[in-house]
Design an enzyme around this catalytic site. Structure first.
Site, PDB file in Angstrom:
ATOM      1  N   ALA A   1      -5.369  -6.910  -5.635  1.00  0.00           N
ATOM      2  CA  ALA A   1      -4.629  -5.681  -6.461  1.00  0.00           C
ATOM      3  C   ALA A   1      -4.988  -4.615  -7.193  1.00  0.00           C
ATOM      4  CB  ALA A   1      -3.564  -6.556  -7.527  1.00  0.00           C
ATOM      5  N   ALA A   2      -6.544  -4.786  -7.476  1.00  0.00           N
ATOM      6  CA  ALA A   2      -7.235  -3.654  -8.360  1.00  0.00           C
ATOM      7  C   ALA A   2      -7.449  -2.459  -7.320  1.00  0.00           C
ATOM      8  CB  ALA A   2      -8.417  -4.336  -8.672  1.00  0.00           C
ATOM      9  N   PRO A   3      -7.195  -1.424  -8.044  1.00  0.00           N
ATOM     10  CA  PRO A   3      -7.117  -1.041  -9.495  1.00  0.00           C
ATOM     11  C   PRO A   3      -5.653  -1.414 -10.127  1.00  0.00           C
ATOM     12  CG  PRO A   3      -7.639   0.819  -8.417  1.00  0.00           C
ATOM     13  CD  PRO A   3      -7.487  -0.014  -7.272  1.00  0.00           C
TER      14      PRO A   3
ATOM     15  N   SER B   1      -2.512   0.270  -8.272  1.00  0.00           N
ATOM     16  CA  SER B   1      -1.612   1.111  -8.011  1.00  0.00           C
ATOM     17  C   SER B   1      -0.377   0.440  -7.479  1.00  0.00           C
ATOM     18  CB  SER B   1      -2.094   2.229  -7.111  1.00  0.00           C
ATOM     19  OG  SER B   1      -2.526   1.860  -5.819  1.00  0.00           O
ATOM     20  N   LYS B   2      -0.400  -0.264  -6.423  1.00  0.00           N
ATOM     21  CA  LYS B   2       0.851  -1.044  -6.001  1.00  0.00           C
ATOM     22  C   LYS B   2       1.288  -1.897  -6.830  1.00  0.00           C
ATOM     23  CE  LYS B   2      -1.457   0.247  -1.652  1.00  0.00           C
ATOM     24  NZ  LYS B   2      -2.676   0.415  -2.020  1.00  0.00           N
TER      25      LYS B   2
ATOM     26  N   CYS C   1      -6.344   0.801   4.378  1.00  0.00           N
ATOM     27  CA  CYS C   1      -6.403   2.480   4.468  1.00  0.00           C
ATOM     28  C   CYS C   1      -7.422   2.579   5.539  1.00  0.00           C
ATOM     29  CB  CYS C   1      -6.936   2.978   3.055  1.00  0.00           C
ATOM     30  SG  CYS C   1      -8.281   2.434   2.538  1.00  0.00           S
TER      31      CYS C   1
HETATM   32  C1  LIG Z   1      -7.741  -1.694  -0.957  1.00  0.00           C
HETATM   33  S1  LIG Z   1      -8.257  -2.379  -2.472  1.00  0.00           S
HETATM   34  C2  LIG Z   1      -6.936  -2.627  -3.225  1.00  0.00           C
HETATM   35  C3  LIG Z   1      -6.198  -1.575  -3.717  1.00  0.00           C
HETATM   36  C4  LIG Z   1      -4.977  -2.021  -4.664  1.00  0.00           C
HETATM   37  N1  LIG Z   1      -4.007  -2.852  -3.738  1.00  0.00           N
HETATM   38  C5  LIG Z   1      -4.201  -0.668  -5.597  1.00  0.00           C
HETATM   39  O1  LIG Z   1      -3.456  -0.267  -4.607  1.00  0.00           O
HETATM   40  O2  LIG Z   1      -4.694  -0.403  -6.362  1.00  0.00           O
HETATM   41  C6  LIG Z   1      -8.710  -4.133  -1.794  1.00  0.00           C
HETATM   42  C7  LIG Z   1      -9.134  -5.175  -2.753  1.00  0.00           C
HETATM   43  O3  LIG Z   1      -9.495  -6.350  -2.318  1.00  0.00           O
HETATM   44  C8  LIG Z   1     -10.579  -6.883  -2.906  1.00  0.00           C
HETATM   45  N2  LIG Z   1     -11.147  -8.093  -2.066  1.00  0.00           N
HETATM   46  C9  LIG Z   1     -12.331  -7.957  -1.654  1.00  0.00           C
HETATM   47  N3  LIG Z   1     -12.663  -8.828  -0.792  1.00  0.00           N
HETATM   48  C10 LIG Z   1     -11.778  -9.740  -0.883  1.00  0.00           C
HETATM   49  C11 LIG Z   1     -11.567 -11.038  -0.758  1.00  0.00           C
HETATM   50  N4  LIG Z   1     -12.308 -11.762   0.138  1.00  0.00           N
HETATM   51  N5  LIG Z   1     -10.426 -11.374  -1.136  1.00  0.00           N
HETATM   52  C12 LIG Z   1      -9.313 -10.853  -1.576  1.00  0.00           C
HETATM   53  N6  LIG Z   1      -9.482  -9.768  -2.134  1.00  0.00           N
HETATM   54  C13 LIG Z   1     -10.764  -9.001  -1.789  1.00  0.00           C
HETATM   55  C14 LIG Z   1     -11.429  -5.931  -3.400  1.00  0.00           C
HETATM   56  O4  LIG Z   1     -12.195  -5.948  -4.585  1.00  0.00           O
HETATM   57  C15 LIG Z   1     -10.322  -4.497  -3.631  1.00  0.00           C
HETATM   58  O5  LIG Z   1      -9.932  -4.672  -4.829  1.00  0.00           O
END
Ligand SMILES: C[S@@+](CC[C@H](N)C(=O)[O-])C[C@H]1O[C@@H](n2cnc3c(N)ncnc32)[C@H](O)[C@@H]1O
Length: 526
Positions: A108-110, A112-113, A229
């Site tokens: 979920a971070a940061p 937006s969704k 993305c």
């Molecule tokens: C594309 S970003 C998410 C963006 C977010 N959904 C938004 O819209 O703001 C993908 C996220 O997955 C996290 N991530 C990395 N490895 C992961 C794992 N093994 N399991 C779950 N999440 C992971 C990352 O830290 C990152 O914050």
């Protein structure tokens, strides 16, 4: 832009030479930017003239002038809007959250969704926002606070650990997976240098693992949106096919997203695999071309040249009951043990009572609420939430979430944090202030946009205020900024120390008078 030869080969083989020429041309243009308005806030008149071009596939979203520093305006601090790349809004449109549903945003971070889903739920239902990385999770919590969300639980766990607590709990899950980020190249050219084929394969495996956890947390019937993305089919279609071959009760359905290209069909994927080795490596061998369940062309892809965006891949997957429901083969926890834990928890729930300490804090909070808040706000919270003391913080926890077995660790915030108690006095949280509207409070220190006291307040200073003594909500023309406590004509500052910084009235500036970068780490999002 200089792309690695292997990236060009992947792109040409997957999407054709014309698509490559067009993509390459679009890479010389500046990245597009957009914002989503927060439906909890009144739309400020300063914003209106700047919102002339809506994003076609998302609600209350608009393209914005990329030369303004939108993250530095005080209205941003008040959660008036969230800055978000336009195609990154499409996954939530595809998820179609419904009021009252239990929803999980697994990566979920940061935020937006998460904040986009919450805008649709309108304080109903449950929204769990999970992020595996601690630092990023803190930013996620900050953004849920800024946007005034009350029904959100923020967790900092590995997806598998979360699945131990929430088996078959959610109506819908968003897996916005970590990926190779080809759609970020215009925004972050540095990312191009890190691209390689090995990375695609590693990301694909990791995504599959995350989707497995999502599968076990989704109800039947239920839905999962998988998004990235990035463009390549080793992630995206490749992952989808591997995931769906493991679970006969899953089916890809159309996203109906406007301005998106269809996903690559099974037929084309087979052809691409004959020329692109990384895809051949991961494509399941037993695929049946006419299996409608696996119709990857129902997924959606945004390219920067054919839509006004940076690029995303989105697939909507439905989980439906089959005649032969496959038995769960989830590692770590056999389902029989899980249901035993569940029964234990249900018995506990029946006997639920406030602890003595909880009763004291609730009584103090009620006194604070009588003085500061309007009756309807508290009665609404009590109707749909349960009050619970977690550590030093009193929370209003959405009813459905309070009834589920919470993870034993890794929970940063469970619902709306209301207050803590210091030396026998209530200290209301910043999250509570931002979850309020001007109709919810008895005292509002209303400041007009452009007033220097706004910048002073956000920098942590005291400001003059003629209201009666007590807690007041500081607002910019009704958009909440935080609490202050009035004592004899002075408003003592309750704006959190960690958030204090210099803001600027950016929206009164004409375009092209400021630099292109936003300069706000909390909004760096896809
Ligand atoms: C594309 S970003 C998410 C963006 C977010 N959904 C938004 O819209 O703001 C993908 C996220 O997955 C996290 N991530 C990395 N490895 C992961 C794992 N093994 N399991 C779950 N999440 C992971 C990352 O830290 C990152 O914050």
């Amino acid at each position: 832009m200089n792309f690695p030869k292997a990236f060009e080969e992947m792109f040409r083989t997957s999407f054709g030479d014309r698509a490559w020429e067009s993509y390459q041309q679009s890479s010389t243009q500046p990245p597009v930017r957009a914002l989503r308005l927060n439906p909890k806030r009144p739309v400020h008149k300063r914003l209106l003239p700047k919102l002339s071009q809506p994003v076609p596939w998302a609600k209350t979203a608009y393209y914005i002038d990329h030369t303004l520093k939108w993250g530095s305006d005080p209205l941003h601090a008040g959660g008036e809007y969230y800055l978000q790349e336009p195609s990154a809004m499409a996954p939530v449109t595809a998820l179609q959250p419904q009021k009252g549903e239990c929803i999980l945003d697994l990566c979920a971070a940061p935020g937006s969704k998460t904040t986009q889903i919450a805008a649709v739920l309108e304080d109903s239902g449950v929204l769990v926002a999970n992020e595996i990385h601690r630092e990023r999770c803190l930013t996620l919590a900050e953004n849920t606070e800024r946007m005034g969300l009350s029904q959100v639980c923020v967790t900092n766990l590995e997806p598998r650990t979360l699945a131990d607590s929430y088996r078959e709990f959610f109506d819908a899950i968003l897996v916005d997976a970590p990926c190779s980020g080809e759609g970020m190249f215009r925004k972050d050219p540095e990312a191009i240098t890190q691209w390689n084929e090995e990375l695609l394969l590693q990301n694909a495996d990791r995504q599959l693992d995350i989707l497995e956890s999502a599968y076990h947390m989704t109800k039947t019937p239920g839905r999962i949106v998988y998004s990235t993305c990035t463009f390549n089919p080793v992630e995206n279609e490749g992952v989808l096919l591997r995931f769906l071959t493991l679970h006969p009760d899953l089916q890809i359905v159309s996203t109906k997203l406007l301005h998106a290209q269809p996903g690559l069909s099974l037929d084309s994927l087979h052809t691409i695999a004959t020329r692109y080795a990384p895809l051949a490596k991961i494509l399941p061998e037993t695929l049946q071309i006419d299996d409608l369940r696996l119709d990857t062309s129902r997924a959606a892809r945004y390219f920067p040249d054919s839509s006004q965006s940076e690029g995303h891949f989105i697939a909507l997957i439905e989980k439906r009951a089959t005649l032969q429901q496959q038995s769960a083969n989830f590692p770590n926890r056999p389902s029989a043990k899980f249901s035993k834990d569940h029964t234990k928890h249900r018995t506990k729930r029946k006997q639920f009572e406030h602890t003595a300490q909880e009763k004291v804090v609730i009584r103090l909070f009620e006194q604070f609420a009588q003085d500061t808040l309007e009756e309807h706000f508290i009665s609404k919270q009590l109707e749909t939430h349960r009050l619970r003391l977690q550590g030093e913080i009193l929370y209003a926890i959405p009813q459905k979430l309070a009834e589920a077995p919470p993870p034993s660790r890794g929970v940063l915030r469970i619902g709306l944090p209301l207050c803590s108690v210091r030396s026998g006095h209530i200290v209301p949280t910043h999250a509570l202030a931002l979850a309020l509207t001007t109709q919810d409070v008895r005292r509002e220190c209303r400041l007009p946009y452009g007033d220097a006291r706004i910048l002073a307040y956000l920098a942590g200073e005291t400001i003059p205020c003629t209201l009666h003594d007590g807690f007041a909500l500081v607002t910019i023309d009704g958009v909440p900024l935080g609490f202050g406590k009035t004592v004899q004509g002075t408003l003592k500052n309750h704006y959190p120390k960690g958030l204090r910084r210099k803001y600027d009235f950016v929206l009164s500036k004409t375009p092209h008078s400021t630099s292109e970068t936003d300069g706000d780490p909390t909004t760096a999002t896809t």
